[in-house]
Write a protein that holds these residues in place. Structure first.
Motif, PDB file in Angstrom:
ATOM      1  N   GLU A 144      34.406  32.369  35.339  1.00 33.89           N
ATOM      2  CA  GLU A 144      34.647  33.800  35.505  1.00 33.89           C
ATOM      3  C   GLU A 144      35.181  34.040  36.914  1.00 33.89           C
ATOM      4  O   GLU A 144      34.576  33.611  37.890  1.00 33.89           O
ATOM      5  CB  GLU A 144      33.356  34.596  35.317  1.00 33.89           C
ATOM      6  N   VAL A 145      36.332  34.685  37.008  1.00 31.07           N
ATOM      7  CA  VAL A 145      36.896  35.046  38.309  1.00 31.07           C
ATOM      8  C   VAL A 145      36.536  36.500  38.597  1.00 31.07           C
ATOM      9  O   VAL A 145      36.954  37.407  37.871  1.00 31.07           O
ATOM     10  CB  VAL A 145      38.414  34.848  38.342  1.00 31.07           C
ATOM     11  N   ARG A 146      35.766  36.710  39.634  1.00 30.38           N
ATOM     12  CA  ARG A 146      35.252  38.041  39.942  1.00 30.38           C
ATOM     13  C   ARG A 146      36.214  38.832  40.817  1.00 30.38           C
ATOM     14  O   ARG A 146      37.145  38.264  41.404  1.00 30.38           O
ATOM     15  CB  ARG A 146      33.885  37.914  40.606  1.00 30.38           C
ATOM     16  N   PRO A 147      36.022  40.153  40.907  1.00 30.37           N
ATOM     17  CA  PRO A 147      36.906  40.975  41.741  1.00 30.37           C
ATOM     18  C   PRO A 147      36.965  40.469  43.182  1.00 30.37           C
ATOM     19  O   PRO A 147      35.981  39.955  43.726  1.00 30.37           O
ATOM     20  CB  PRO A 147      36.272  42.366  41.659  1.00 30.37           C
ATOM     21  N   VAL A 148      38.107  40.641  43.811  1.00 30.24           N
ATOM     22  CA  VAL A 148      38.337  40.141  45.166  1.00 30.24           C
ATOM     23  C   VAL A 148      37.719  41.089  46.189  1.00 30.24           C
ATOM     24  O   VAL A 148      37.854  42.313  46.099  1.00 30.24           O
ATOM     25  CB  VAL A 148      39.846  39.996  45.423  1.00 30.24           C
ATOM     26  N   GLY A 149      37.038  40.507  47.170  1.00 27.89           N
ATOM     27  CA  GLY A 149      36.459  41.284  48.249  1.00 27.89           C
ATOM     28  C   GLY A 149      37.432  41.439  49.412  1.00 27.89           C
ATOM     29  O   GLY A 149      38.282  40.568  49.658  1.00 27.89           O
ATOM     30  N   ASP A 150      37.308  42.529  50.115  1.00 27.77           N
ATOM     31  CA  ASP A 150      38.173  42.818  51.268  1.00 27.77           C
ATOM     32  C   ASP A 150      37.339  43.558  52.313  1.00 27.77           C
ATOM     33  O   ASP A 150      37.503  44.762  52.512  1.00 27.77           O
ATOM     34  CB  ASP A 150      39.368  43.659  50.817  1.00 27.77           C
ATOM     35  N   GLN A 154      41.829  45.355  54.661  1.00 22.91           N
ATOM     36  CA  GLN A 154      43.169  45.017  55.121  1.00 22.91           C
ATOM     37  C   GLN A 154      44.195  45.028  53.992  1.00 22.91           C
ATOM     38  O   GLN A 154      45.401  45.046  54.246  1.00 22.91           O
ATOM     39  CB  GLN A 154      43.156  43.625  55.770  1.00 22.91           C
ATOM     40  N   ALA A 155      43.722  44.973  52.754  1.00 24.71           N
ATOM     41  CA  ALA A 155      44.627  44.895  51.602  1.00 24.71           C
ATOM     42  C   ALA A 155      44.303  46.028  50.637  1.00 24.71           C
ATOM     43  O   ALA A 155      43.145  46.417  50.475  1.00 24.71           O
ATOM     44  CB  ALA A 155      44.482  43.549  50.900  1.00 24.71           C
ATOM     45  N   GLY A 156      45.335  46.527  49.992  1.00 26.03           N
ATOM     46  CA  GLY A 156      45.134  47.581  49.010  1.00 26.03           C
ATOM     47  C   GLY A 156      44.761  47.014  47.655  1.00 26.03           C
ATOM     48  O   GLY A 156      44.688  45.794  47.454  1.00 26.03           O
ATOM     49  N   PRO A 157      44.536  47.882  46.691  1.00 30.18           N
ATOM     50  CA  PRO A 157      44.132  47.434  45.343  1.00 30.18           C
ATOM     51  C   PRO A 157      45.181  46.573  44.653  1.00 30.18           C
ATOM     52  O   PRO A 157      44.828  45.706  43.858  1.00 30.18           O
ATOM     53  CB  PRO A 157      43.887  48.750  44.599  1.00 30.18           C
ATOM     54  N   ILE A 159      47.227  44.324  46.037  1.00 32.48           N
ATOM     55  CA  ILE A 159      47.126  42.954  46.545  1.00 32.48           C
ATOM     56  C   ILE A 159      45.851  42.288  46.039  1.00 32.48           C
ATOM     57  O   ILE A 159      45.860  41.113  45.643  1.00 32.48           O
ATOM     58  CB  ILE A 159      47.183  42.948  48.081  1.00 32.48           C
ATOM     59  N   ARG A 160      44.742  43.029  46.025  1.00 29.11           N
ATOM     60  CA  ARG A 160      43.486  42.440  45.534  1.00 29.11           C
ATOM     61  C   ARG A 160      43.599  42.073  44.056  1.00 29.11           C
ATOM     62  O   ARG A 160      43.137  41.001  43.632  1.00 29.11           O
ATOM     63  CB  ARG A 160      42.329  43.414  45.763  1.00 29.11           C
ATOM     64  N   SER A 161      44.198  42.939  43.268  1.00 26.24           N
ATOM     65  CA  SER A 161      44.375  42.655  41.846  1.00 26.24           C
ATOM     66  C   SER A 161      45.301  41.468  41.642  1.00 26.24           C
ATOM     67  O   SER A 161      45.053  40.597  40.788  1.00 26.24           O
ATOM     68  CB  SER A 161      44.928  43.893  41.136  1.00 26.24           C
ATOM     69  N   HIS A 162      46.373  41.400  42.444  1.00 26.41           N
ATOM     70  CA  HIS A 162      47.316  40.280  42.322  1.00 26.41           C
ATOM     71  C   HIS A 162      46.636  38.967  42.689  1.00 26.41           C
ATOM     72  O   HIS A 162      46.841  37.950  42.016  1.00 26.41           O
ATOM     73  CB  HIS A 162      48.518  40.521  43.229  1.00 26.41           C
ATOM     74  N   MET A 163      45.826  38.983  43.729  1.00 29.57           N
ATOM     75  CA  MET A 163      45.128  37.760  44.121  1.00 29.57           C
ATOM     76  C   MET A 163      44.211  37.285  43.001  1.00 29.57           C
ATOM     77  O   MET A 163      44.139  36.080  42.707  1.00 29.57           O
ATOM     78  CB  MET A 163      44.322  37.998  45.399  1.00 29.57           C
ATOM     79  N   ARG A 164      43.506  38.198  42.373  1.00 28.29           N
ATOM     80  CA  ARG A 164      42.600  37.821  41.280  1.00 28.29           C
ATOM     81  C   ARG A 164      43.379  37.221  40.115  1.00 28.29           C
ATOM     82  O   ARG A 164      43.008  36.170  39.580  1.00 28.29           O
ATOM     83  CB  ARG A 164      41.822  39.039  40.816  1.00 28.29           C
ATOM     84  N   ASP A 165      44.479  37.864  39.722  1.00 33.51           N
ATOM     85  CA  ASP A 165      45.288  37.360  38.615  1.00 33.51           C
ATOM     86  C   ASP A 165      45.881  35.992  38.953  1.00 33.51           C
ATOM     87  O   ASP A 165      45.920  35.092  38.103  1.00 33.51           O
ATOM     88  CB  ASP A 165      46.413  38.336  38.286  1.00 33.51           C
ATOM     89  N   GLN A 245      57.802  44.035  53.617  1.00 39.95           N
ATOM     90  CA  GLN A 245      56.437  43.666  54.009  1.00 39.95           C
ATOM     91  C   GLN A 245      55.547  43.409  52.802  1.00 39.95           C
ATOM     92  O   GLN A 245      54.775  42.446  52.784  1.00 39.95           O
ATOM     93  CB  GLN A 245      55.824  44.762  54.882  1.00 39.95           C
ATOM     94  N   ALA A 246      55.650  44.269  51.776  1.00 40.34           N
ATOM     95  CA  ALA A 246      54.777  44.115  50.607  1.00 40.34           C
ATOM     96  C   ALA A 246      54.985  42.773  49.924  1.00 40.34           C
ATOM     97  O   ALA A 246      54.023  42.079  49.567  1.00 40.34           O
ATOM     98  CB  ALA A 246      55.007  45.254  49.625  1.00 40.34           C
ATOM     99  N   SER A 247      56.255  42.379  49.738  1.00 38.66           N
ATOM    100  CA  SER A 247      56.522  41.101  49.073  1.00 38.66           C
ATOM    101  C   SER A 247      56.084  39.930  49.939  1.00 38.66           C
ATOM    102  O   SER A 247      55.609  38.906  49.426  1.00 38.66           O
ATOM    103  CB  SER A 247      58.004  40.981  48.714  1.00 38.66           C
ATOM    104  N   MET A 248      56.208  40.053  51.255  1.00 39.94           N
ATOM    105  CA  MET A 248      55.752  38.989  52.149  1.00 39.94           C
ATOM    106  C   MET A 248      54.234  38.846  52.083  1.00 39.94           C
ATOM    107  O   MET A 248      53.698  37.734  52.109  1.00 39.94           O
ATOM    108  CB  MET A 248      56.202  39.262  53.585  1.00 39.94           C
TER     109      MET A 248
END
Length: 270
Positions: A144-150, A154-157, A159-165, A245-248
């Motif tokens: 199970e991959v849990r929601p990303v902590g921040d 420093q990161a918006g939702p 980026i956090r969602s993308h990291m989890r996926d 910046q967003a894509s980087m």
């Protein structure tokens, strides 16, 4: 890249449906997917092409998949090796054996799984190749991959969602991986963005991301393993635009997660 990916999806639906639907009459040919696998500049498109060719099970695609098994990007190599195993043609065995020595733990793990597509006796083949025997787990690992902590915000939702996926996709070689909370699993993995910053000093604009992955045994959330990864993405200042910046940031997050998850896979995959 999105248009190219859409073309590959159309190709897959056309071939798998037998092109019975008139809507697929002008669908691209399998040669187009093979060409994308070998020549497309986007590694994500090359990964998608490799996976589609594996689903199509065409011996004709072996040369392109063999070339892709030596791709500079580990995700492409892993996908190509997986598809060679799905096709199971003897002509794909040697590239899969070579992948057992790949510097990427993800590719090595995928190669071990792919050998099962070539029939019995692969443990002996692995020993001849100078690697440990392929050990089959009695039960497939579930994660199970849990929601990303921040913690520093420093990161918006997005980026956090993308990291989890992205982490879900990186861990798929290990078994059944899901972002569904509350499921009965072998392990739970949590991700934390430790830092995500942009620096504009000097001649380059640089985005730096550092992440940490925490693995817990289930049930009980007993700490099992911690890994970390860091990545930097640079662009010459004279060519940089603020909208980049967003894509980087997304690219830096992917690089950091890739480094952390390779260590994780190396530990859990044995």
């Amino acid at each position: 890249m999105l248009a190219r990916t859409a073309m590959l999806a159309t190709m897959a639906m056309a071939v798998l449906s037998g092109a019975a639907d008139p809507a697929f009459a002008q669908a691209p040919q399998i040669e187009d997917v093979e060409d994308s696998l070998v020549h497309d500049p986007s590694y994500k498109v090359r990964v998608e092409a490799a996976l589609i060719l594996g689903k199509l099970h065409q011996q004709h695609s072996l040369p392109a998949l063999i070339v892709a098994s030596k791709d500079p990007h580990p995700a492409v190599r892993a996908s190509a090796v997986r598809s060679l195993g799905l096709i199971g043609d003897p002509g794909g065995r040697d590239p899969v054996l070579a992948a057992l020595h790949d510097p990427s733990p993800t590719v090595r793990h995928m190669a071990r799984d792919a050998l099962r597509g070539f029939g019995t006796g692969d443990d002996a083949v692995a020993r001849e190749a100078g690697v440990p025997s392929i050990r089959r787990r009695p039960a497939k690992m579930s994660i199970e991959v849990r929601p990303v902590g921040d913690p520093r915000n420093q990161a918006g939702p997005v980026i956090r969602s993308h990291m989890r996926d992205f982490l879900v996709e990186q861990l798929r070689p290990l078994g059944d991986v899901s972002a569904d909370e509350g499921a009965s699993t072998t392990y739970a993995v949590g991700g934390v963005i430790k830092s995500l910053a942009i620096a504009r000093g000097g001649s380059d604009v640089e985005v730096v991301c550092a992440v940490q992955l925490i693995v817990m045994r289930q049930p009980g959330n007993a700490l099992f393993l911690m890994t970390s990864g860091e990545a930097r993405v640079q662009k010459p200042k004279r060519h940089w635009r603020p909208q980049q910046q967003a894509s980087m940031e997304l690219e830096a997050v992917e690089g950091a997660v890739r480094g952390a998850s390779e260590d994780l896979i190396s530990q859990l995959g044995h």
